[in-house]
Structure formats: C-alpha cells, structure tokens
Design a protein around this motif. Structure first.
Motif, mmCIF file in Angstrom:
data_model
loop_
_atom_site.group_PDB
_atom_site.id
_atom_site.type_symbol
_atom_site.label_atom_id
_atom_site.label_comp_id
_atom_site.label_asym_id
_atom_site.label_seq_id
_atom_site.Cartn_x
_atom_site.Cartn_y
_atom_site.Cartn_z
ATOM 1 N N LYS A 141 0.786 -1.148 -0.149
ATOM 2 C CA LYS A 141 0.004 -0.128 -0.085
ATOM 3 C C LYS A 141 0.801 1.297 0.013
ATOM 4 O O LYS A 141 0.597 2.164 -0.725
ATOM 5 C CB LYS A 141 -0.778 -0.038 1.292
ATOM 6 C CG LYS A 141 -1.956 1.071 1.108
ATOM 7 C CD LYS A 141 -2.855 1.007 2.290
ATOM 8 C CE LYS A 141 -3.852 2.057 2.347
ATOM 9 N NZ LYS A 141 -4.408 2.530 3.535
ATOM 10 N N GLY A 142 2.023 1.086 0.906
ATOM 11 C CA GLY A 142 2.850 2.284 0.733
ATOM 12 C C GLY A 142 3.555 2.526 -0.636
ATOM 13 O O GLY A 142 3.598 3.811 -0.906
ATOM 14 N N LEU A 169 -2.011 6.502 6.176
ATOM 15 C CA LEU A 169 -0.727 6.362 6.459
ATOM 16 C C LEU A 169 0.183 6.318 7.858
ATOM 17 O O LEU A 169 -0.699 6.779 8.744
ATOM 18 C CB LEU A 169 0.129 7.659 5.857
ATOM 19 C CG LEU A 169 -0.272 7.896 4.356
ATOM 20 C CD1 LEU A 169 0.632 9.164 4.008
ATOM 21 C CD2 LEU A 169 0.077 6.905 3.246
ATOM 22 N N ASP A 170 1.055 5.547 8.126
ATOM 23 C CA ASP A 170 1.728 5.542 9.294
ATOM 24 C C ASP A 170 2.285 6.625 9.477
ATOM 25 O O ASP A 170 2.562 7.550 8.587
ATOM 26 C CB ASP A 170 2.670 4.164 9.316
ATOM 27 C CG ASP A 170 3.811 4.358 8.147
ATOM 28 O OD1 ASP A 170 4.312 5.540 8.207
ATOM 29 O OD2 ASP A 170 4.138 3.386 7.495
ATOM 30 N N PRO A 171 2.675 6.875 10.950
ATOM 31 C CA PRO A 171 3.081 8.223 11.521
ATOM 32 C C PRO A 171 4.482 8.660 10.316
ATOM 33 O O PRO A 171 4.633 9.858 10.192
ATOM 34 C CB PRO A 171 3.543 7.914 12.680
ATOM 35 C CG PRO A 171 2.817 7.128 13.251
ATOM 36 C CD PRO A 171 2.602 5.989 11.967
ATOM 37 N N GLU A 176 6.641 12.294 6.076
ATOM 38 C CA GLU A 176 7.086 12.217 4.616
ATOM 39 C C GLU A 176 6.312 13.323 3.605
ATOM 40 O O GLU A 176 6.904 14.006 3.044
ATOM 41 C CB GLU A 176 7.521 10.981 4.177
ATOM 42 C CG GLU A 176 8.626 10.161 4.526
ATOM 43 C CD GLU A 176 8.945 8.948 3.850
ATOM 44 O OE1 GLU A 176 8.374 8.622 2.905
ATOM 45 O OE2 GLU A 176 9.602 8.312 4.327
ATOM 46 N N MET A 177 5.216 13.005 3.918
ATOM 47 C CA MET A 177 3.864 13.504 3.269
ATOM 48 C C MET A 177 3.916 14.919 3.575
ATOM 49 O O MET A 177 3.966 15.941 2.473
ATOM 50 C CB MET A 177 2.677 13.238 3.195
ATOM 51 C CG MET A 177 1.363 13.694 2.326
ATOM 52 S SD MET A 177 1.609 13.577 0.681
ATOM 53 C CE MET A 177 1.061 12.045 0.289
ATOM 54 N N ARG A 178 4.174 15.413 4.760
ATOM 55 C CA ARG A 178 4.246 16.893 5.178
ATOM 56 C C ARG A 178 5.177 17.612 4.725
ATOM 57 O O ARG A 178 5.052 18.689 4.071
ATOM 58 C CB ARG A 178 4.064 16.886 6.725
ATOM 59 C CG ARG A 178 3.552 18.239 7.427
ATOM 60 C CD ARG A 178 3.668 17.927 8.911
ATOM 61 N NE ARG A 178 3.091 16.675 9.471
ATOM 62 C CZ ARG A 178 3.674 16.132 10.363
ATOM 63 N NH1 ARG A 178 4.974 16.501 11.171
ATOM 64 N NH2 ARG A 178 2.799 15.128 10.994
ATOM 65 N N THR A 179 6.351 16.887 4.591
ATOM 66 C CA THR A 179 7.695 17.431 4.169
ATOM 67 C C THR A 179 7.571 17.843 2.837
ATOM 68 O O THR A 179 7.922 18.862 2.451
ATOM 69 C CB THR A 179 8.835 16.481 4.562
ATOM 70 O OG1 THR A 179 8.698 16.185 5.985
ATOM 71 C CG2 THR A 179 10.037 17.287 4.369
ATOM 72 N N LEU A 180 6.968 16.839 2.135
ATOM 73 C CA LEU A 180 6.789 16.894 0.789
ATOM 74 C C LEU A 180 5.854 18.080 0.117
ATOM 75 O O LEU A 180 6.238 19.025 -0.594
ATOM 76 C CB LEU A 180 6.305 15.836 0.090
ATOM 77 C CG LEU A 180 5.826 15.733 -1.484
ATOM 78 C CD1 LEU A 180 7.220 15.646 -2.327
ATOM 79 C CD2 LEU A 180 5.070 14.415 -1.979
ATOM 80 N N SER A 199 -5.443 17.505 12.773
ATOM 81 C CA SER A 199 -3.900 17.788 13.253
ATOM 82 C C SER A 199 -2.878 17.926 12.144
ATOM 83 O O SER A 199 -1.980 18.865 12.204
ATOM 84 C CB SER A 199 -3.489 16.695 14.129
ATOM 85 O OG SER A 199 -3.652 15.459 13.381
ATOM 86 N N GLU A 200 -3.058 17.338 11.092
ATOM 87 C CA GLU A 200 -2.303 17.255 9.897
ATOM 88 C C GLU A 200 -2.633 18.596 8.966
ATOM 89 O O GLU A 200 -1.482 19.332 8.844
ATOM 90 C CB GLU A 200 -2.541 16.245 8.899
ATOM 91 C CG GLU A 200 -1.850 14.811 9.611
ATOM 92 C CD GLU A 200 -0.343 14.918 9.896
ATOM 93 O OE1 GLU A 200 0.232 15.394 8.834
ATOM 94 O OE2 GLU A 200 0.110 14.796 10.962
#
Lengths: 251, 254
Positions: A141-142, A169-171, A176-180, A199-200
């Motif tokens: 899935k990842g 997604l896992d933490p 990683e998504m946030r950074t991207l 929160s995200e």
C-alpha cells in the motif's frame, strides 16, 4: 490570478429508481477561492462534500449550477487539466503494468516529450528505483502511495489536488508527506487538499475551509487557529455542532 | 493521435497479460485435439471439416473475447476508478474511448492471427491447398468482431451493468444471423405493429450473414462485389455505434 475559483457551485446527484428519482445534495452554493502558491485545506466530516468539490474541480463531475475555474480555465478542460496533478484518496492503478510502464503512460498522456528521462527521475525521487520493473500487483500500500505521488508530480503541474493524502498512512509516511507538501509549496506550487485529520491540516495549511453538509460554513486564515481564538479542532467541532443545532431547530 | 495510441497500447498490454493468451491456449488445445480426431475420418471430408470447424472456432473465441472485453472496456475502469487518473490528464473523453476500443481490437486481432496461424498450419499439414478465400474469410470474421465490439461497448455505456450488456450483445449477435428472416417476416406480416417492429429490427440489428464467407466456400465468383460492400457496411455500422458510444460517454460523470 486565482488557482481555483468556484461561484455559487451546486451539485445535486440524481439517482433514478423504478418509479422515483432520489436527489442528494453534494455541495450547495459553494463560493471558494484558492490563491496561487497557498496550501488550502478542505475540512469536513465524511459525506460533507469534500470529494464532490474536488471532482467538480477536475471535471469528473459537472455542476448542477454555478461554475468552477482553474487558473481562469473551465474546470475539466484540457487547458485546466494540463496544470493539475491529482492524487485520489486511494490511488487505483492498472495492476498488470510495471511502475515504469504506468508512469510512462501517464507521462505521455500529460503531453511530455522527454518521457523516459522524466520517469527515471521521478522513480528515483520517490525511492522506487529497485522496483521500477515490478508489476504494481506486487506493490504494498505504501509503495502504491508513492506511485500515486509520482504520477501527480510527473508533469510538474502548478496545482496539486490531493484527496485525503494522509489517510491510512503510518506516522513516518505522514511526516514524509508533510515535508513533501511544504517543499512543493516553497517551489511556488498551489496545493488544494481535503482531509478530516485536523491535526495534519493545521500543521501545513495557510487557509482552511470547513464544509458541513455541502455548505462552506467558514473559511479561516492560519493566524485564526494559531492565535487566541482556539485550536483548529475546537473551531471545527464548534462549527459542526452549530450546524447540527440549526438542523435540530429547523425540525 | 498520440493520446489515442498511448491508450491503445496499454489496452493491448492489459488484454494480452490478462485474457487473450488463456483463450489462445484453450483454443490451441481444442483445435489440435479435434484435428487428431478428424484424421480418423480420412478422405476429402477431413480437410473440409477441419476448415469449417477451425474458422468457426476462431470466430467464436474471438467473439466471446471481444464481447466480454468490450463490455468491461470502460465499465471496469469506472468501477475500479482507474479511469480517474486518465481523465484528469489533458486527454479528451473521445480520445480515451477510441484508444481503448482500438487497443481491444488490436488484442483480439492478434489473437485471431495466432489462432489462424495454428489452424492454417494444421490445414496445410493435412493437405489443404491454400487460396485467397482463407484470408478473406478471416477478414470478414474480423469485421464481424469489430461490429460486435462496438455494439458491446455501446450497451455497456447505456446499461451500466455487465450482465445486461452482454445479454443485449448476444441477443444482437444471434438476431444478426437472422436478418433475412426478419426482413421476410416484416414483408409478410399484415399487422402494423409487428411489421414496424420487424422493420426497425431489420434496420438496427447488424446483418452478420454478410460476413459468413465460409458458408459460400464452393460458390464460384462469390467474392467479387460482396466483400468490399460487406467491409464498407461493417465499418459504417461500427462508426455509427462508436458515435453513439462517444455521445453517451461524453455525458457520463465519475
């Protein structure tokens, strides 16, 4: 110029049964503007109209009334779609194609000329170099999520539309998504995302819109949830509760 | 044009990796087994039966493949949502549908070609004198498959249920082999409503009898004007079906 602009946008779904037609309101009278270069988050409970708004912006659905434009172009037109990178909540792919084949297909459909070079670059970028020739049926899935991100960035679009990008997604993957997303914003991209993970959203968005039952009940600037007014979560809950209370009063 | 070719290419890969080869293996086993049985009959009959049986089998397997694959051509992509990542690119819906249909036909034609190679090999091995009628018979079968594919695609967009689409397509396929009988019925019946129904059926259902060259194998001079007319008729019918499909697809929401 605005990246996305909706004017009095309404979508009513019609489902025909044998003797009657059931009407369901997806969004109603939605007025929304997303500025170029910002990260705009669409917050709402399940069924609040987030995906409907995204599909209308992409031209997958047609408005019942009102209009949507993307960088001034009619939503769904090839001119508008050329500027969009889309990541659905669950990216569904042709599982019998390899990572390289599927990205090459999307690159060609996006009108790129340097397909091979661009595909190699994007595969390296999402860390799937070792898996480039594996069929997607063998992907976790990842890994599929990484292919999803890769396909949305292939043609270097100006606007990224991500539907629930951190859902499931896992933490570590979330971070990683946030950074991207922040990296993309720093490169001048506009990001329009939907989520119910407050929160995200509050960590990365410049502005958010709260959708309740297809209506945009409030739009907030980042300063409003970082200031004394309270956390984004408390504002969101209060807006949803107010709407439920209004409905009860009507009854 | 570039988009149509890209979409056709992945549809071809999809079909080859998914279905076609299984059908081919199955067909290969049947035809080889049948040829071994036919050897026992001996004489002239052996070749004729092998010829008819092989051509009919090639057409049947191709028709089954095109019917199921065409019904699922857009339907499956809509249900699996893989269509989202194609239609959210600068690709027109018409290019998408034409590309999918072209890719499917390429896959089915490739399958037919391989089956025909095997069949022709068996025929020659059994003493068949090869002539132009063999490829012409295959060409007309391919035309029939093109028509049935376009009909199946139209029904899949019209009914949005695979089972009903397949049922309608099979219904058209069967009635398509009785066009002359339907016309005869329309001319003979005296009541107005059945007459109108028969006339409408005659003009809307494709006349698939035009494409059965194997039924007239021994008739001299049959190929003259008939084959070009049948090919033009088949192309026009397929284009009409595709035009209706494009109209239905352009109004779809996902």
């Amino acid at each position: 110029m605005l990246a996305i602009e909706t004017s009095n946008l309404t979508k009513v779904y019609r489902k025909k049964h044998l003797t009657r037609t059931a009407l369901t309101r997806g969004v109603e009278g939605l007025n929304l503007s997303v500025d170029k270069g910002e990260i705009f988050g669409l917050l709402g409970l399940n069924g609040s109209g987030k995906t409907t708004t995204i599909k209308l912006t992409l031209g997958l659905l047609r408005p019942t009334s009102g209009s949507v434009t993307v960088f001034g172009e009619r939503a769904g037109s090839t001119q508008a779609l050329r500027k969009i990178g889309y990541l659905p909540e669950v990216p569904y792919f042709y599982r019998y194609l390899t990572a390289k084949e599927i990205l090459s297909l999307y690159a060609r459909l996006s009108g790129l000329d340097n397909v091979a070079e661009r595909v190699e670059h994007i595969i390296d970028m999402v860390g799937l170099s070792q898996k480039r020739d594996k069929q997607l049926a063998e992907f976790s899935k990842g890994m599929l999520q990484r292919i999803g991100i890769a396909q949305s960035l292939l043609h270097d679009p100006e606007l990224l539309i991500y539907d629930e990008p951190v859902s499931g997604l896992d933490p570590l993957a979330m971070q990683e998504m946030r950074t991207l997303l922040l990296k993309l914003k720093s490169r001048g991209k506009t990001i329009f995302l939907s989520s119910h993970l407050i929160s995200e959203v509050e960590k990365i968005c410049d502005r958010v819109g709260i959708l309740v039952k297809g209506n945009m009940v409030r739009t907030l600037e980042q300063s409003q949830w970082t200031s004394a007014e309270g956390s984004l979560e408390s504002i969101f809950i209060s807006e949803v509760a107010d709407s439920a209370e209004t409905d009860r009063m009507k009854l | 044009m570039k988009n149509i070719l890209s979409i056709a290419r992945y549809t071809l890969v999809e079909n080859i990796r998914n279905k076609i080869f299984y059908v081919l293996v199955f067909f290969g086993i049947i035809i080889i087994a049948a040829s071994l049985l036919l050897v026992a009959l001996g004489g002239e009959q052996q070749i004729r039966v092998l010829l008819d049986f092989g051509l009919a089998a090639i057409e049947f397997f191709a028709l089954v493949t095109v019917c199921f694959a065409a019904v699922n051509l857009a339907l499956e992509e809509m249900q699996s949502k893989t269509i989202y990542l194609v239609l959210t690119r600068p690709v027109s819906r018409a290019h998408y549908l034409i590309g999918r249909y072209a890719g499917l036909l390429a896959a089915v034609y490739s399958g037919m070609f391989l089956m025909a190679l095997l069949h022709a090999g068996l025929l020659v091995f059994n003493g068949f004198e090869f002539n132009l009628r063999y490829p012409l018979a295959l060409l007309l079968s391919a035309e029939k498959i093109t028509i049935i594919g376009s009909v199946a695609l139209f029904f899949s967009l019209f009914s949005s249920s695979a089972i009903s689409s397949i049922s309608f397509t099979v219904f058209f396929w069967v009635l398509g082999h009785f066009s002359e009988e339907i016309r005869y019925l329309g001319n003979k019946v005296t009541y107005l409503v059945p007459k109108i129904v028969a006339k409408i059926a005659y003009y809307t259902i494709p006349n698939l009898q035009y494409f059965n060259l194997r039924d007239f194998w021994d008739v001299p001079g049959i190929t003259g004007g008939w084959i070009p007319a049948a090919i033009i008729y088949g192309m026009l019918y397929s284009v009409a079906c595709m035009t209706l499909s494009l109209w239905l697809f352009s109004n779809k929401e996902f």
